[in-house]
Enzyme design. Structure first.
Site, PDB file in Angstrom:
ATOM      1  N   THR A 112      -0.276   1.679   7.066  1.00  0.00           N
ATOM      2  CA  THR A 112      -0.244   0.366   6.355  1.00  0.00           C
ATOM      3  C   THR A 112      -0.282  -0.604   7.131  1.00  0.00           C
ATOM      4  O   THR A 112       0.259  -0.549   8.092  1.00  0.00           O
ATOM      5  CB  THR A 112       1.021   0.540   5.288  1.00  0.00           C
ATOM      6  OG1 THR A 112       1.078  -0.666   4.554  1.00  0.00           O
ATOM      7  CG2 THR A 112       2.229   1.069   5.808  1.00  0.00           C
ATOM      8  N   GLY A 113      -0.563  -1.755   6.472  1.00  0.00           N
ATOM      9  CA  GLY A 113      -0.398  -3.093   7.345  1.00  0.00           C
ATOM     10  C   GLY A 113      -1.785  -3.810   7.210  1.00  0.00           C
ATOM     11  O   GLY A 113      -2.661  -3.571   6.219  1.00  0.00           O
ATOM     12  N   GLY A 131      -5.375  -4.165   7.674  1.00  0.00           N
ATOM     13  CA  GLY A 131      -6.437  -3.219   7.805  1.00  0.00           C
ATOM     14  C   GLY A 131      -7.336  -3.466   8.920  1.00  0.00           C
ATOM     15  O   GLY A 131      -7.992  -2.879   9.860  1.00  0.00           O
ATOM     16  N   ARG A 149     -14.907  -5.995   0.489  1.00  0.00           N
ATOM     17  CA  ARG A 149     -13.942  -5.665   1.505  1.00  0.00           C
ATOM     18  C   ARG A 149     -13.497  -4.417   1.640  1.00  0.00           C
ATOM     19  O   ARG A 149     -12.791  -4.301   0.662  1.00  0.00           O
ATOM     20  CB  ARG A 149     -13.107  -6.814   1.649  1.00  0.00           C
ATOM     21  CG  ARG A 149     -11.914  -6.577   2.942  1.00  0.00           C
ATOM     22  CD  ARG A 149     -10.797  -5.855   2.701  1.00  0.00           C
ATOM     23  NE  ARG A 149      -9.755  -5.970   3.797  1.00  0.00           N
ATOM     24  CZ  ARG A 149      -8.694  -5.220   3.804  1.00  0.00           C
ATOM     25  NH1 ARG A 149      -8.413  -4.480   2.950  1.00  0.00           N
ATOM     26  NH2 ARG A 149      -7.995  -5.138   5.011  1.00  0.00           N
ATOM     27  N   VAL A 150     -13.380  -3.692   2.520  1.00  0.00           N
ATOM     28  CA  VAL A 150     -12.904  -2.328   2.735  1.00  0.00           C
ATOM     29  C   VAL A 150     -12.113  -2.286   3.713  1.00  0.00           C
ATOM     30  O   VAL A 150     -12.250  -2.725   5.105  1.00  0.00           O
ATOM     31  CB  VAL A 150     -13.906  -1.091   2.548  1.00  0.00           C
ATOM     32  CG1 VAL A 150     -13.170   0.238   3.019  1.00  0.00           C
ATOM     33  CG2 VAL A 150     -14.554  -1.050   1.505  1.00  0.00           C
ATOM     34  N   GLY A 151     -10.813  -1.942   3.588  1.00  0.00           N
ATOM     35  CA  GLY A 151      -9.881  -1.888   4.947  1.00  0.00           C
ATOM     36  C   GLY A 151      -9.786  -0.635   5.540  1.00  0.00           C
ATOM     37  O   GLY A 151     -10.479   0.208   5.574  1.00  0.00           O
ATOM     38  N   ASP A 152      -8.609  -0.193   6.230  1.00  0.00           N
ATOM     39  CA  ASP A 152      -8.533   0.863   6.998  1.00  0.00           C
ATOM     40  C   ASP A 152      -8.096   2.128   6.009  1.00  0.00           C
ATOM     41  O   ASP A 152      -8.387   3.345   6.298  1.00  0.00           O
ATOM     42  CB  ASP A 152      -7.450   0.620   7.802  1.00  0.00           C
ATOM     43  CG  ASP A 152      -5.857   0.396   7.247  1.00  0.00           C
ATOM     44  OD1 ASP A 152      -5.687  -0.529   6.409  1.00  0.00           O
ATOM     45  OD2 ASP A 152      -4.792   1.112   7.317  1.00  0.00           O
ATOM     46  N   THR A 158       0.870  -1.026  -0.247  1.00  0.00           N
ATOM     47  CA  THR A 158       0.140  -0.070   0.007  1.00  0.00           C
ATOM     48  C   THR A 158       0.972   1.287  -0.014  1.00  0.00           C
ATOM     49  O   THR A 158       2.030   1.175   0.697  1.00  0.00           O
ATOM     50  CB  THR A 158      -0.707  -0.112   1.190  1.00  0.00           C
ATOM     51  OG1 THR A 158      -2.169  -1.238   1.116  1.00  0.00           O
ATOM     52  CG2 THR A 158      -1.238   1.367   1.647  1.00  0.00           C
TER      53      THR A 158
HETATM   54  N1  ASP Z   1      -3.895  -1.477   5.095  1.00  0.00           N
HETATM   55  C1  ASP Z   1      -4.116  -1.890   3.753  1.00  0.00           C
HETATM   56  C2  ASP Z   1      -5.459  -2.771   3.877  1.00  0.00           C
HETATM   57  O1  ASP Z   1      -5.725  -3.382   4.888  1.00  0.00           O
HETATM   58  C3  ASP Z   1      -3.315  -3.064   3.367  1.00  0.00           C
HETATM   59  C4  ASP Z   1      -1.609  -2.478   3.338  1.00  0.00           C
HETATM   60  O2  ASP Z   1      -1.308  -1.616   3.867  1.00  0.00           O
HETATM   61  O3  ASP Z   1      -0.998  -3.103   2.583  1.00  0.00           O
HETATM   62  O4  ASP Z   1      -6.386  -2.695   3.076  1.00  0.00           O
END
Ligand code: ASP
Length: 295
Positions: free
Chosen positions: A216-217, A219, A193-196, A165
């Protein structure tokens, strides 16, 4: 007056190929340089983070724009958020398909939609109504899916295929801060699906009174601790950008067992970052000093 920008290419495993990681670090350095060029000329922090993220969205080894991970149905659904710390205005987009630069569409949401956050079919309709450039799914997908199969058993949470990301945060010569985050989301995610990343306070936050942050990470964990706003709150208690990022990562670990990374610039122009994954490509430029990049 100090100006500064720091960008990231995603916290994750980054254990597949050294060449791919080098490409990501080089893209981060190029993005930081492009953002700095705008700040140097007196441009705004919002312009700088958008330009930097556009470069990262074009980089095929990063999971944003071109190079996004497909979801379980083979589609690309992307999320993005941009925020202006001067007046706390924001624009976000989720599950958007067929655009090369989701962060620029998020900015148009901020400026032109009359709303903060558009998703799905309505986001599509908005993009078309403003004549935003569309692309094919094939233009977004790259041959080598470069998925880091990172499985971490921590706090009972299984995490796979995060990373790549992108995000940028900056402070301009007027003391305004801005943050931007753009992602294709996690590999193989369920449709819808929606992440952070597009969630205000989670994927990013920007407030002139404290800091600008991009996360990032994993979510599903990051959003539960509203991690970017938490960094701003830590800065508000007197921590430096770096110490605030480190503290927020500790909260993430201790409260959710999750993994991730953060970049921040505080209102004094200090940059900081932290991550608890194997790596996170990043680059920063402060005033006219040489760009620093690493992972
Ligand atoms: N945070 C992002 C998500 O969960 C993924 C990522 O940071 O690589 O969609």
């Amino acid at each position: 007056m100090t100006f500064a920008i720091i960008v990231h290419g995603g916290a994750g495993g980054w254990n597949r190929s050294a060449a791919r990681k080098q490409e990501a670090i080089a893209a981060c350095a190029q993005a930081a340089e492009a953002g700095r060029a705008i700040l140097q000329q007196g441009g705004s922090a919002v312009d700088a983070v958008e330009a930097a993220v556009n470069i990262l969205e074009d980089c095929p080894v990063l999971d944003a724009g071109r190079g996004s991970y497909p979801n379980a149905e083979g589609n690309v659904e992307m999320d993005a958020l941009i925020m202006d710390g001067q007046d706390l205005t924001m624009g976000a987009i989720a599950a958007i398909q067929r655009v090369r630069h989701p962060i620029s569409l998020a900015r148009r949401v901020m400026l032109e939609s009359g709303h903060n956050f558009l998703v799905g079919a309505g986001a599509d309709a908005f993009a078309d109504s403003i004549g935003f450039e569309r692309c094919s799914v094939e233009e977004l997908l790259v041959d080598d899916l470069h998925i880091d199969e990172m499985t971490v058993a921590a706090g009972g949470v299984r995490m796979e295929a995060i990373g790549d990301t992108v995000g940028a945060v900056a402070i301009d010569i007027h003391g305004n801060v801005a943050a931007a985050t753009s992602t294709g989301g996690t590999a193989n995610k369920r449709a819808g699906r929606v992440g952070d990343s597009p969630l205000v306070g989670s994927g990013a936050y920007a407030d002139n009174w404290t800091a600008a942050v991009s996360a990032t990470g994993y979510g599903e964990a990051l959003m539960r601790v509203v991690i970017s706003k938490r960094v701003c709150d830590f800065v508000g208690t007197g921590l430096s950008a770096r110490a605030a990022c480190e503290s927020a990562i500790r909260v993430l670990e201790e409260r959710t067992g999750g993994v991730g990374g953060l970049i921040a610039v505080d209102a004094r122009g200090q940059v900081g970052w932290a991550y608890n994954t194997l790596a996170m490509p990043y680059a920063y430029a402060v005033n006219n000093d040489p760009v620093v990049s690493d992972s």
